[in-house]
Design a protein around this motif. Structure first.
Motif, short mmCIF file in Angstrom:
data_model
loop_
_atom_site.label_atom_id
_atom_site.label_comp_id
_atom_site.label_asym_id
_atom_site.label_seq_id
_atom_site.Cartn_x
_atom_site.Cartn_y
_atom_site.Cartn_z
N SER A 68 0.80 -1.21 0.00
CA SER A 68 0.00 0.00 0.00
C SER A 68 0.84 1.26 0.00
N GLY A 69 2.13 1.13 0.23
CA GLY A 69 2.97 2.33 0.25
C GLY A 69 2.94 3.05 1.59
N ARG A 70 2.17 2.55 2.55
CA ARG A 70 2.07 3.24 3.83
C ARG A 70 2.96 2.55 4.84
N ALA A 110 4.72 -1.71 9.02
CA ALA A 110 5.08 -2.02 10.41
C ALA A 110 4.15 -3.08 10.97
N MET A 111 2.88 -2.98 10.59
CA MET A 111 1.93 -3.99 11.04
C MET A 111 2.34 -5.35 10.51
N ARG A 123 2.96 2.54 8.10
CA ARG A 123 2.36 1.89 9.27
C ARG A 123 1.83 0.50 8.90
N ALA A 173 5.04 -6.72 12.56
CA ALA A 173 4.53 -7.23 13.84
C ALA A 173 3.94 -8.62 13.67
#
Lengths: 630, 175, 102
Positions: A606-608, A613-614, A610, A617
């Motif tokens: 998605s290019g995002r 990072a998810m 966060r 995780a």
């Protein structure tokens, strides 16, 4: 002298190479010169070889010139070898001499046409392939020539390729003959598997030793070879391509579809006569095919309005006569008729070409008329050719050849009175349609005016061929007229003779008189109807019965329609159904799956930050879980 | 001693929670400083006096100040606080919350499957740290120095305020 | 009671790490993401110190010094990058910089 044999096919091939490579850059005259010269020189050398062969024949009447070994694979090692014996000598004489005359004629006929040098290139290639066909010492070379002439036929029928109709005609010719070619190829496979060789001489020796008369193998092989012959010679059931092949230029029709290529089937059967005599039932079928074809084509010729189509059906009919001759075992009679037929049919085609050109490309006979005053030379040569075609008694070559066939059909070793009757009826019909053609074209009032007159380049071949069709018959005179058997004596050193036992001179005389009467009757009736009372003909033709009959015969007895329904429509339907190509689906499926996965995975990019990072995780959790708990 | 440890721990946790939930950047930074200070106390209790001092001087003193400067440069006013409140929705906490809960459970489980270890109050001298640094870990020191050099150069280059020469019709508002 | 169980230290480090991690995932403002990153780094340093004190060795503190140096360099470069992004996109929204989507 005989070792110049290899030059005979080599010259046309050389001419083809020169024209193919440089023809577009040569001026028209030079291209024509190359084309005509190669054919002419070949003819000259053939004549010299012929003189040498006849005056001092080699041992066994066969001369084999091996050029080099072609290949050697798994026990099969054909060589490029040329075989000269009386049969092939006859054929190469006809091919080169008639071919030379037609090349000369084409210089003026095709003048100004675009693709002039291409025409001569194809014609030379054709002559070369046909020569290889008849000169080949093994069946592979024969097949090479066979395919070569098929290719050239396709190229030349579709010569004016800008009109798609010509392309369809060329394609039809190629596909229909292909059916025959495949049968012949399978026949060759069987021959090689069973006899271990494809050398003609060896096959002719070994076949009778290995195979019994009438056993299944020779019957199968002969049937397959017959299939090939039937395709190339436009006999039943593969005769549908020849009338449409008239879409090509007239010299092409003269050379390929009258004199030479269509007689390749006759040559094949004559060459493989041992195998055919080992399978008598097939030989009978050859005769029956010939008889049926000559009748069917004769009736169709009676209804055509395009002059070239009349001559095309006439060719089919006359080759039917040759097949009939082979079928009753009159081998030399068949070859004799081939030679005479080549002369007069080429003459007729070339003559019709002159008329067509003179009347500005008009091919419909009913729009001609009164040509006898416009083109006298053409008229007289055409009359001579037609006389030979109908076998006018005593003064034409056609009479002697056709009469010989009818004689053997009646009283030869394998005589069959049904075949004789068919031949006689065919002679009558031939007289009918030929006279019809002559009357409608040459007599009456002129409906189209003269556009241009031919020069000596077109008239000389006509005159030469007219002379040949008249005097060519005199080398074989029947017993009643002085028993001259120059030709059959020549041929029978190679092919078996057909002795007509129990048939004395009187039978022969009666048969000749019957044939003569039939022919003259036919000419007279046609003259009566078409010249004197054309209205009676018209009223019959336009009556309902006459109309149906006319349409049925004009369309070639419905064979085109039958093949269309039986073969063409299902194949086209299958092709339509398979348009999406379901076998390809297996491969496109793999591509499609890849694309689906790609789209699914690209959703995760998605290019995002966060989101990534998810992801980390999640990965960490899964790894820890696996490491700790598993 | 243990009591002090637990008090400092609670302070650290609470202030960290405040750090991640504030809307105003400067508030968050100040809570961060408190968290760092309490962690420094914990270091001291664990006997690492040197790094406790380092934590205060470098981390709370330099890095956080750097943050404060940048926030000042960005000039985030009340508008940004409103944007923050829009961005920070309650439903956004659920996913990370679940993931983190799973992680912490796993961590605790790992820790408690082994035997308990105790930390004595012996502590480690700065001298020992220094000898270790310039002894076995000398390479690491050099690398860290190079890293800092790279950081300086990179920060200078990236942070430069470039005056782009544009045609007057193409002039854009410069921040 | 001079002893503190090592597990408590490690658990504390874990909790602080998790909190920082939640901050990275939840906050949209880039400055806050960087700040939460610092929290995580600090927590991992605490874990090192706790382990080093357990074994009474300087290695834990040495590691912490390295982490500190790295955090300093990273923060300076990261903040410079944030300034650049702010100039380009006119906003500090981390989700606005999604040109690498595909």
């Amino acid at each position: 002298m005989l070792d110049l044999l290899w030059i005979v096919p080599a010259l046309p091939f050389l001419g083809f190479l020169i024209l193919a490579l440089f023809g577009a850059r040569m001026p028209g005259k030079a291209a024509a010169a190359v084309g005509v010269a190669s054919a002419g020189l070949s003819a000259l050398i053939t004549i010299l070889i012929g003189i040498s062969f006849i005056s001092s024949p080699p041992q066994g009447r066969v001369y084999i010139q091996t050029l080099w070994e072609w290949f050697n694979v798994a026990g099969m090692n054909p060589s490029i070898a040329l075989r000269l014996d009386p049969v092939s000598l006859t054929f190469i004489f006809v091919i080169t001499f008639v071919g030379f005359l037609i090349h000369l004629y084409s210089v003026e006929y095709m003048e100004g046409e675009e693709g002039y040098s291409r025409f001569f290139a194809y014609m030379n290639l054709f002559v070369g392939s046909m020569l290889m066909l008849v000169l080949g010492d093994n069946l592979i070379l024969l097949y090479l020539g066979w395919e070569g002439v098929g290719l050239c036929s396709y190229l030349l029928i579709g010569f004016w390729y800008k009109d798609p109709e010509n392309g369809y005609a060329a394609r039809k010719a190629f596909i229909v003959t292909r059916v025959g070619d495949t049968a012949m190829a399978i026949g060759l496979f069987i021959l090689f598997t069973e006899l271990g060789t494809l050398n003609i001489g060896k096959i002719l020796e070994q076949a009778p030793l290995n195979w019994a008369v009438g056993s299944s193998l020779p019957v199968l092989t002969a049937a397959l070879l017959l299939g090939g012959a039937v395709g190339k010679s436009a006999q039943l059931p593969l005769q549908t391509w020849l009338p449409d092949a008239m879409a090509g230029p007239t010299p092409v029709s003269a050379l390929i579809h009258a004199a030479t290529m269509v007689t390749a089937g006759v040559y094949l059967i004559a060459r493989m006569h041992v195998i055919f005599t080992l399978a008598p039932v097939i030989l009978t079928i050859v005769g029956v095919v010939g008889a049926l074809t000559l009748l069917i084509a004769g009736f169709s010729a009676l209804t055509q309005s395009d002059i070239k189509r009349v001559l095309a059906y006439s060719t089919i009919s006359q080759i039917g006569y040759m097949f009939l001759a082979l079928g009753v075992g009159a081998w030399s009679a068949g070859i004799f008729h081939f030679m005479i037929h080549a002369f007069f049919k080429a003459l007729l085609f070339l003559g019709s070409g002159v008329i067509i050109l003179a009347l500005h490309h008009e091919q419909n006979m009913f729009k001609m008329g009164g040509v006898k005053n416009m083109l006298p030379v053409t008229f007289w040569t055409f009359i001579i050719g037609s006389a030979s075609l109908v076998a006018l008694p005593l003064i034409t070559g056609g009479f002697y050849s056709k009469d010989l066939i009818l004689f053997y059909a009646f009283s030869g070793e394998r005589a069959n009175h049904w075949l004789y009757a068919a031949g006689l009826l065919g002679a009558f019909i031939t007289a009918l349609y030929t006279t019809r053609m002559v009357v409608i074209t040459f007599f009456g009032e002129a409906k189209t005016h003269l556009h241009r007159k031919p020069t000596w380049i077109m008239e000389v071949p006509l005159i030469v061929l007219a002379v040949l069709s008249t005097f060519g018959g005199f080398i074989e005179l029947p017993d009643t007229l002085g028993h001259l058997t120059l030709f059959s004596g020549f041929i029978q050193t190679i092919l078996p003779a057909n002795s007509a036992e129990g048939a004395g001179i009187s039978t022969e005389l009666i048969l000749q008189i019957v044939a003569a009467v039939t022919v003259i009757l036919g000419i007279f009736i046609a003259y009566l109807f078409y010249y004197k009372n054309p209205e009676k003909v018209a009223s019959f033709r336009w009556s309902s019965f006459g109309n149906t009959l006319h349409n049925y015969w004009k369309k070639g007895w419905g064979f085109d329609w039958l093949y269309d329904k039986l073969i063409v429509t299902p194949v086209v339907w299958i092709a339509e159904v398979n348009k999406s190509d379901f076998i390809d689906l297996i491969y496109t499926f793999i591509a499609w799956i890849n694309r689906v996965f790609n789209r699914a995975f690209s959703f995760t990019q998605s290019g995002r930050v966060r989101w990534y990072a998810m992801g980390i995780a999640l990965g960490a959790i899964i790894t820890l879980t696996i490491a700790v708990f598993l | 001693m243990a009591i002090v440890f637990y008090i400092a721990a609670i302070v650290a946790v609470i202030s960290t929670v405040m750090v991640i939930t504030r809307l105003n950047a400067v508030h968050a930074l100040l809570y961060m400083v408190v968290s760092l200070l309490s962690v420094a106390v914990i270091f001291f209790i664990l006997g690492a006096a040197f790094v406790a001092a380092l934590e205060v001087i470098v981390y709370a003193g330099a890095i956080m100040v750097l943050f404060v400067f940048v926030v000042m440069m960005l000039n985030l006013g009340p508008a940004s606080a409103e944007a923050e409140s829009r961005w920070l929705s309650a439903s956004g906490w659920i996913g990370p919350g679940i993931l983190s809960a799973v992680l912490i459970v796993e961590l605790v489980y790992i820790l408690f499957t082994n035997a308990r270890q105790d930390i004595t109050a012996q502590g480690v001298d700065p001298r020992q740290v220094g000898i270790a640094l310039y002894g076995p870990y000398i390479l690491g020191v050099e690398l860290a120095a190079m890293l800092l050099m790279a950081g300086i150069v990179g920060a200078y280059h990236l942070g430069r305020y470039r005056n782009v020469m544009l045609h007057r019709y193409l002039h854009k508002e410069l921040p | 009671m001079n002893t503190v169980p090592m597990e408590s230290g490690l658990i504390l480090a874990g909790i602080l790490f998790i909190l920082g991690f939640i901050g990275v995932l939840v906050r949209r403002n880039m400055v806050f993401i960087l700040l939460s990153l610092e929290v995580m780094l600090n927590a991992s340093g605490l874990a090192f110190i706790a382990a080093g004190s357990r074994w009474v060795q300087p290695d834990g503190q040495v590691m912490f010094i390295f982490i500190l140096a790295m955090a300093a360099a990273e923060v300076s470069v990261g903040l410079a990058l944030i300034l650049q992004i702010f100039r380009d996109f006119k906003t500090l929204d981390a989700d606005a910089a999604d040109n690498m989507r595909g």
